[in-house]
Design a protein around this motif. Structure first.
Motif, mmCIF file in Angstrom:
data_model
loop_
_atom_site.group_PDB
_atom_site.id
_atom_site.type_symbol
_atom_site.label_atom_id
_atom_site.label_comp_id
_atom_site.label_asym_id
_atom_site.label_seq_id
_atom_site.Cartn_x
_atom_site.Cartn_y
_atom_site.Cartn_z
ATOM 1 N N LEU A 9 -11.510 -7.576 -33.047
ATOM 2 C CA LEU A 9 -11.503 -8.255 -31.770
ATOM 3 C C LEU A 9 -11.192 -7.458 -30.698
ATOM 4 N N GLY A 10 -12.160 -6.564 -29.910
ATOM 5 C CA GLY A 10 -11.827 -6.083 -28.978
ATOM 6 C C GLY A 10 -11.831 -4.496 -29.191
ATOM 7 N N CYS A 11 -12.729 -3.821 -28.272
ATOM 8 C CA CYS A 11 -12.888 -2.187 -28.491
ATOM 9 C C CYS A 11 -11.732 -1.540 -27.997
ATOM 10 N N ALA A 35 -16.308 -6.984 -31.981
ATOM 11 C CA ALA A 35 -16.802 -7.923 -30.949
ATOM 12 C C ALA A 35 -15.892 -7.227 -29.682
ATOM 13 N N SER A 36 -16.569 -7.390 -28.474
ATOM 14 C CA SER A 36 -16.213 -6.908 -27.244
ATOM 15 C C SER A 36 -16.670 -8.168 -26.276
ATOM 16 N N ARG A 37 -15.804 -7.916 -25.227
ATOM 17 C CA ARG A 37 -16.449 -8.909 -24.043
ATOM 18 C C ARG A 37 -17.797 -8.484 -23.660
ATOM 19 N N THR A 38 -18.009 -7.014 -23.955
ATOM 20 C CA THR A 38 -19.531 -6.578 -23.596
ATOM 21 C C THR A 38 -20.109 -5.892 -24.609
ATOM 22 N N ALA A 40 -22.459 -3.658 -24.840
ATOM 23 C CA ALA A 40 -22.690 -2.373 -24.637
ATOM 24 C C ALA A 40 -21.390 -1.639 -25.210
ATOM 25 N N LYS A 41 -20.122 -2.136 -25.248
ATOM 26 C CA LYS A 41 -19.083 -1.587 -25.757
ATOM 27 C C LYS A 41 -19.021 -1.676 -27.221
ATOM 28 N N ALA A 42 -19.473 -2.821 -27.607
ATOM 29 C CA ALA A 42 -19.340 -3.523 -29.078
ATOM 30 C C ALA A 42 -20.267 -2.413 -29.990
ATOM 31 N N MET A 71 -6.533 -7.684 -34.461
ATOM 32 C CA MET A 71 -6.701 -7.952 -33.000
ATOM 33 C C MET A 71 -5.835 -6.919 -32.111
ATOM 34 N N PRO A 72 -6.460 -6.002 -31.571
ATOM 35 C CA PRO A 72 -5.722 -5.125 -30.595
ATOM 36 C C PRO A 72 -5.732 -5.414 -29.080
ATOM 37 N N LEU A 73 -5.606 -6.681 -28.666
ATOM 38 C CA LEU A 73 -5.837 -7.093 -27.517
ATOM 39 C C LEU A 73 -4.508 -7.053 -26.816
ATOM 40 N N PRO A 74 -4.520 -7.054 -25.345
ATOM 41 C CA PRO A 74 -3.024 -7.221 -24.535
ATOM 42 C C PRO A 74 -2.212 -8.517 -25.116
ATOM 43 N N THR A 75 -1.026 -8.453 -25.298
ATOM 44 C CA THR A 75 -0.052 -9.669 -25.570
ATOM 45 C C THR A 75 -0.755 -10.632 -24.960
ATOM 46 N N PHE A 163 -3.604 -2.034 -18.603
ATOM 47 C CA PHE A 163 -3.003 -3.419 -18.804
ATOM 48 C C PHE A 163 -1.675 -3.626 -18.844
ATOM 49 N N ARG A 164 -1.106 -2.458 -19.208
ATOM 50 C CA ARG A 164 0.562 -2.547 -19.494
ATOM 51 C C ARG A 164 1.405 -2.715 -17.854
ATOM 52 N N TYR A 165 0.476 -2.699 -16.853
ATOM 53 C CA TYR A 165 1.120 -2.920 -15.527
ATOM 54 C C TYR A 165 0.461 -4.387 -14.955
ATOM 55 N N GLU A 168 0.346 -10.999 -16.215
ATOM 56 C CA GLU A 168 -0.109 -11.959 -16.930
ATOM 57 C C GLU A 168 -0.660 -11.555 -18.111
ATOM 58 N N LEU A 169 -1.179 -10.251 -18.511
ATOM 59 C CA LEU A 169 -1.498 -9.836 -19.652
ATOM 60 C C LEU A 169 -0.673 -9.284 -20.874
ATOM 61 N N GLY A 170 0.760 -9.529 -20.178
ATOM 62 C CA GLY A 170 1.745 -9.147 -21.061
ATOM 63 C C GLY A 170 2.271 -7.814 -20.893
HETATM 64 N N1 LIG Z 1 0.379 0.126 -33.140
HETATM 65 C C1 LIG Z 1 0.194 1.091 -32.338
HETATM 66 O O1 LIG Z 1 0.437 2.320 -32.512
HETATM 67 C C2 LIG Z 1 -0.433 0.790 -30.962
HETATM 68 C C3 LIG Z 1 -0.533 1.819 -29.965
HETATM 69 C C4 LIG Z 1 -1.045 1.685 -28.830
HETATM 70 C C5 LIG Z 1 -1.304 0.318 -28.429
HETATM 71 N N2 LIG Z 1 -0.939 -0.660 -29.335
HETATM 72 C C6 LIG Z 1 -1.034 -1.958 -28.760
HETATM 73 O O2 LIG Z 1 -2.397 -2.289 -28.946
HETATM 74 C C7 LIG Z 1 -3.055 -3.166 -28.001
HETATM 75 C C8 LIG Z 1 -4.060 -2.482 -27.188
HETATM 76 O O3 LIG Z 1 -3.649 -1.348 -26.539
HETATM 77 P P1 LIG Z 1 -4.520 0.031 -26.122
HETATM 78 O O4 LIG Z 1 -3.795 0.886 -25.709
HETATM 79 O O5 LIG Z 1 -5.520 0.271 -27.153
HETATM 80 O O6 LIG Z 1 -5.362 -0.939 -24.987
HETATM 81 P P2 LIG Z 1 -6.899 -1.128 -24.338
HETATM 82 O O7 LIG Z 1 -7.529 0.307 -24.619
HETATM 83 O O8 LIG Z 1 -6.863 -1.322 -22.981
HETATM 84 O O9 LIG Z 1 -7.496 -2.139 -25.101
HETATM 85 C C9 LIG Z 1 -7.444 -3.391 -24.780
HETATM 86 C C10 LIG Z 1 -8.487 -4.397 -25.504
HETATM 87 O O10 LIG Z 1 -8.430 -5.647 -25.187
HETATM 88 C C11 LIG Z 1 -9.736 -6.110 -24.497
HETATM 89 N N3 LIG Z 1 -9.357 -7.034 -23.637
HETATM 90 C C12 LIG Z 1 -9.491 -8.425 -23.468
HETATM 91 N N4 LIG Z 1 -9.459 -8.702 -22.004
HETATM 92 C C13 LIG Z 1 -8.745 -7.845 -21.628
HETATM 93 C C14 LIG Z 1 -8.223 -7.522 -20.080
HETATM 94 N N5 LIG Z 1 -8.461 -8.578 -19.413
HETATM 95 N N6 LIG Z 1 -7.995 -6.492 -19.638
HETATM 96 C C15 LIG Z 1 -7.913 -5.279 -20.632
HETATM 97 N N7 LIG Z 1 -8.318 -5.381 -21.830
HETATM 98 C C16 LIG Z 1 -8.829 -6.537 -22.197
HETATM 99 C C17 LIG Z 1 -10.600 -4.986 -24.453
HETATM 100 O O11 LIG Z 1 -11.524 -5.070 -25.420
HETATM 101 P P3 LIG Z 1 -13.164 -5.343 -24.849
HETATM 102 O O12 LIG Z 1 -13.498 -4.639 -23.661
HETATM 103 O O13 LIG Z 1 -13.950 -4.763 -26.152
HETATM 104 O O14 LIG Z 1 -13.203 -6.965 -25.039
HETATM 105 C C18 LIG Z 1 -9.861 -3.800 -24.408
HETATM 106 O O15 LIG Z 1 -10.692 -2.570 -24.972
HETATM 107 C C19 LIG Z 1 -1.756 -3.571 -27.192
HETATM 108 O O16 LIG Z 1 -1.348 -4.756 -27.577
HETATM 109 C C20 LIG Z 1 -0.860 -2.287 -27.407
HETATM 110 O O17 LIG Z 1 0.447 -2.763 -27.196
HETATM 111 C C21 LIG Z 1 -0.664 -0.566 -30.426
#
Ligand SMILES: NC(=O)c1ccc[n+]([C@@H]2O[C@H](COP(=O)([O-])OP(=O)(O)OC[C@H]3O[C@@H](n4cnc5c(N)ncnc54)[C@H](OP(=O)(O)O)[C@@H]3O)[C@@H](O)[C@H]2O)c1
Length: 320
Positions: A9-11, A35-38, A40-42, A71-75, A163-165, A168-170
């Motif tokens: 769930l989320g690319c 699955a992705s919101r878009t 093209a990304k999926a 589920m690798p979505l923002p918290t 998103f880490r900044y 609202e997204l945690g």
């Molecule tokens: N376990 C680990 O080693 C590890 C390492 C890095 C990160 N993490 C965690 O994994 C998660 C993802 O981190 P990441 O660095 O891979 O981030 P990222 O590339 O920004 O991925 C976040 C995904 O969430 C989806 N999403 C849905 N709504 C969103 C919004 N409003 N804004 C941004 N993204 C949104 C997007 O998928 P779609 O566009 O496809 O819908 C996006 O690709 C976080 O919770 C992070 O803490 C874990």
């Protein structure tokens, strides 16, 4: 062979870089859809990894041919989508941090228990053999009695649109880098830790950028943690005992082919042990599968709740 059918769930970057390749390397996993919101990304992801591309998260939930979601979505989006996954009868491996608050974590765990489904936080570092090696050194008495645990995890600034900044997204260092140091404190000092003091420093958007905390156990052994998003890179811990000290330099992020070094210092001597390289993403996926197939959920619920309690205390204590 019994297979666990999984949907992503989320690319996310982490999915592409580490978790999906790990899923594909385990024969008992079947990657059904991404699955992705878009769309093209999926499509981009499924072209690389296989599975069906799906536009929109709910459509993945509605699939009857999926047992579990990664589920690798923002918290900030976890509670909404975990609750939906539980309604759809799916187990969830969720990226850290699970929850925005302890109350939210309790709600998710309660629902998972009622549905008899697993939710597990993806702290993959816990499943790297280097920490077992460290524990073995401690059990062998190499550093005498344990006095204190210290851990630092921080890195230089990320891109502004990360998103880490986003509050609202945690976003913020507490739910990200700090979470590792707090989780590692429990690995070595046990579950009865309490946060005695903490500090968090915020940017102009009210996102915490760096901080630290002091955690105490009932036995008096304590942990000092430091973390940040605008820091010189560090990813380590040390265990200081009455007779020696153990240091892990690459505690949370060793890549699959990297052989971490564990350093033991005792009176007048320094020993450097190179431990085996391991893919801790594969290891945690195997544990996720085992917990589902063996109906072993309670320990993971307890781990989630203790972790979210401590992160909540860390946030609450800064006002003391
Ligand atoms: N376990 C680990 O080693 C590890 C390492 C890095 C990160 N993490 C965690 O994994 C998660 C993802 O981190 P990441 O660095 O891979 O981030 P990222 O590339 O920004 O991925 C976040 C995904 O969430 C989806 N999403 C849905 N709504 C969103 C919004 N409003 N804004 C941004 N993204 C949104 C997007 O998928 P779609 O566009 O496809 O819908 C996006 O690709 C976080 O919770 C992070 O803490 C874990």
């Amino acid at each position: 062979m019994k297979k666990l059918k999984i949907g992503v769930l989320g690319c996310a970057n982490i999915a592409k870089r580490s978790v999906i390749p790990a899923i594909l390397s385990i024969p008992e996993f079947e990657l059904v859809a991404i699955a992705s919101r878009t769309l093209a990304k999926a499509n981009e992801f499924t072209a690389e990894f296989g599975g069906e591309a799906i536009e929109g998260y709910q459509k993945l939930m509605d699939r009857k041919d999926i047992d579990a979601i990664y589920m690798p979505l923002p918290t900030g989006l976890h509670e909404e989508w975990i609750m939906k996954a539980l309604v759809a009868n799916k187990h969830v491996l969720v990226e850290k941090s699970l929850a925005m608050s302890h109350v939210s974590a309790k709600k998710m765990v309660q629902n998972a228990k009622e549905k008899d489904l697993l939710i597990m936080e993806n702290f993959m570092f816990l499943y790297h053999g280097q920490h077992r090696f460290v524990k073995q050194l401690i059990e062998e008495g190499k550093i005498g009695e344990l006095r204190c645990f210290r851990s630092s995890f921080g890195f230089p600034p990320l891109a502004n649109d990360n998103f880490r900044y986003n509050k609202e997204l945690g976003g913020g260092a507490l739910l990200d880098a700090a979470a590792y140091t707090v989780r590692a404190s429990q690995l070595f000092l046990g579950n009865d830790l309490e946060v005695a003091a903490s500090t968090l420093n915020y940017n102009t958007n009210e996102v915490d950028i760096f901080g630290g905390a002091y955690l105490k156990s009932k036995t008096g052994v304590f942990s000092e943690v430091a973390f940040g998003f605008d820091n010189f890179y560090q990813c380590n811990y040390e265990l200081w005992g009455s007779k020696g000290k153990i240091t892990a330099q690459r505690a949370f992020t060793p890549t699959a082919h990297f052989k971490p070094t564990i350093t033991l210092e005792i009176q007048g001597e320094v020993f450097n042990y190179e431990v085996n390289a391991e893919n801790h993403f594969v290891n945690i996926l195997n544990e996720f599968k085992r917990c589902i197939f063996e109906n072993d959920r309670d320990k993971k619920y307890a781990e989630i709740l203790n972790q979210s309690r401590l992160l909540q205390e860390l946030k609450d204590k800064i006002n003391d």
